[in-house]
Design an enzyme around this catalytic site. Structure first.
Site, PDB file in Angstrom:
ATOM      1  N   HIS A  77       0.826  -1.226   0.000  1.00  0.00           N
ATOM      2  CA  HIS A  77       0.000   0.000   0.000  1.00  0.00           C
ATOM      3  C   HIS A  77       0.855   1.269   0.000  1.00  0.00           C
ATOM      4  CE1 HIS A  77      -3.532  -2.415   0.478  1.00  0.00           C
ATOM      5  NE2 HIS A  77      -3.188  -2.859   1.675  1.00  0.00           N
ATOM      6  N   ASP A 122      -2.585 -10.651  -2.244  1.00  0.00           N
ATOM      7  CA  ASP A 122      -3.131 -10.155  -0.969  1.00  0.00           C
ATOM      8  C   ASP A 122      -4.622  -9.844  -1.155  1.00  0.00           C
ATOM      9  OD1 ASP A 122      -1.819  -8.591   1.704  1.00  0.00           O
ATOM     10  OD2 ASP A 122      -3.737  -7.789   1.022  1.00  0.00           O
ATOM     11  N   HIS A 127      -6.198  -7.386  -0.155  1.00  0.00           N
ATOM     12  CA  HIS A 127      -6.370  -5.957  -0.434  1.00  0.00           C
ATOM     13  C   HIS A 127      -5.637  -5.593  -1.729  1.00  0.00           C
ATOM     14  CE1 HIS A 127      -6.540  -6.356   4.033  1.00  0.00           C
ATOM     15  NE2 HIS A 127      -7.597  -5.588   3.868  1.00  0.00           N
ATOM     16  N   ASP A 135      -3.789 -12.878   3.757  1.00  0.00           N
ATOM     17  CA  ASP A 135      -5.059 -12.469   4.365  1.00  0.00           C
ATOM     18  C   ASP A 135      -6.273 -12.827   3.511  1.00  0.00           C
ATOM     19  OD1 ASP A 135      -4.220 -10.580   2.538  1.00  0.00           O
ATOM     20  OD2 ASP A 135      -4.293  -8.880   3.915  1.00  0.00           O
TER      21      ASP A 135
END
Ligand SMILES: [Zn+2]
Length: 343
Positions: free
Chosen positions: A162, A197, A199, A286
């Site tokens: 991120h 991931d 996200h 995740d």
């Protein structure tokens, strides 16, 4: 298989991050390291420590003023009378692009608003040291790949995907996957990044959005109702010379392995078309069914399936740890993925 790991990564241990306007206990905490090391032990392989890293290497993917900000932030922030323990923005640099390069303040408060993208990048006294150790881990693993390794795992923590060139966000301060990809690219390799991931890897996307020499592909939970909300849509395909070199595959919450593999097959077709000679996997765990973020429903055995699918690409692979938060299965999920990758 080599695992690269730096113990200094434990030094980042913030108590909380912001959710719905309140501080909540931080899931990106040092105990992740022990859970992940347990997975490494189960999968086997050699553990090596990275050499330290300097700003000249970090500057391959980060803006010099961001690095200068991070180098001095803690000391400058705490020069303010009555400042909170943890630097936090009270203003955000909306429309920053239209102001550059004039709209960059000298004030630490203004710079915090510029460089901290959200309420989930808490900074403590040793955060930057831990982040640099995490980046060193990825960079060292990239070096091993250049020496001829065909599979390496970088146990990076804090994660990186991120973080954009001049923004920390989402538990990320330095973009480890992007740094590894850039190092490999500069050494003459043709690199694709596959971000698994849960996200969207918005920092990685932003860093390479205008470029055609590195393909970025991300499978993630649909951002309409999931962090990072503003990025990760299928319409984001790259810009200028980079048009067509970013592929986003958003998937519904609760996605299970069969639908996940169908999306993975789409990613593989694009990757095959790009014809890389090396793959960087932004390996977020995740996507697991028992991950606290509750995005997808991937089970422990499924991680081996994903690993085997990836191994089927027959490319040298560098897996860089991204998300994946404390749960009963975190270590087993990593072991499962690594075993699949090595099959
Ligand atoms: Zn994540």
């Amino acid at each position: 298989m080599f695992t690269v790991f730096a113990d200094m990564q434990r030094l980042h241990n913030p108590p909380s991050f912001m959710v719905a306007g309140k501080p909540k206990p931080m899931p990106e905490r040092p105990e992740r390291i022990d859970m992940l090391l347990e997975g490494v032990k189960r999968a086997g392989g050699r553990l090596v420590a990275p050499a330290p890293i300097g700003n000249e290497t970090l500057a391959l993917v980060h803006a010099p003023r961001y690095l200068a900000f991070m180098d001095t932030l803690w000391e400058r922030w705490h020069r303010q009378p009555e400042a909170a323990d943890t630097p936090a923005p009270n203003i955000h640099a909306l429309g920053r692009a239209s102001l550059a390069p004039v709209g960059y303040p000298d004030s630490v408060v203004g710079q915090v608003g510029y460089h901290l993208g959200d309420g989930s990048c808490p900074i403590m006294d040793r955060t930057w040291d831990a982040a640099k150790a995490s980046a060193a881990t990825a960079a060292h693993a990239a070096g091993l790949m250049l020496e001829g390794e065909t599979l390496a795992y970088a146990l990076c923590r804090p994660p990186g995907h991120h973080a954009a060139s001049d923004v920390a966000a989402g538990f990320c301060y330095i973009n480890n996957s992007a740094l590894a990809a850039e190092i490999l690219t500069r050494a003459g390799r043709r690199v694709a990044i596959l971000d698994i991931d849960v996200h969207h890897g918005n920092g990685t996307e932003a860093i390479f959005y205008d470029r055609a020499d590195i393909l970025t592909v991300s499978l993630h939970a649909d951002p309409k109702r999931f962090y990072p909300f503003f990025w990760g849509y299928a319409e984001e395909t790259g810009r200028g010379a980079g048009e067509g070199f970013n592929l986003n595959l958003p998937l519904p919450r609760g996605t299970r392995i069969d639908d996940y593999r169908a999306a993975l097959a789409k990613a593989f077709r694009r990757i095959a078309d790009f014809a890389p000679d090396m793959l960087v996997i932004a390996a977020g765990l995740d996507i697991a069914i028992d991950d606290p973020f509750q995005g997808f429903a991937i089970e422990t055995a499924d991680f081996a399936t994903i690993g085997r699918d990836l191994a089927g690409l027959k490319l040298p692979m560098l897996a860089v740890q991204e998300g994946g938060y404390p749960s009963a299965s975190l270590g087993a999920n990593l072991a499962s993925l690594l075993e699949g990758l090595g099959s």
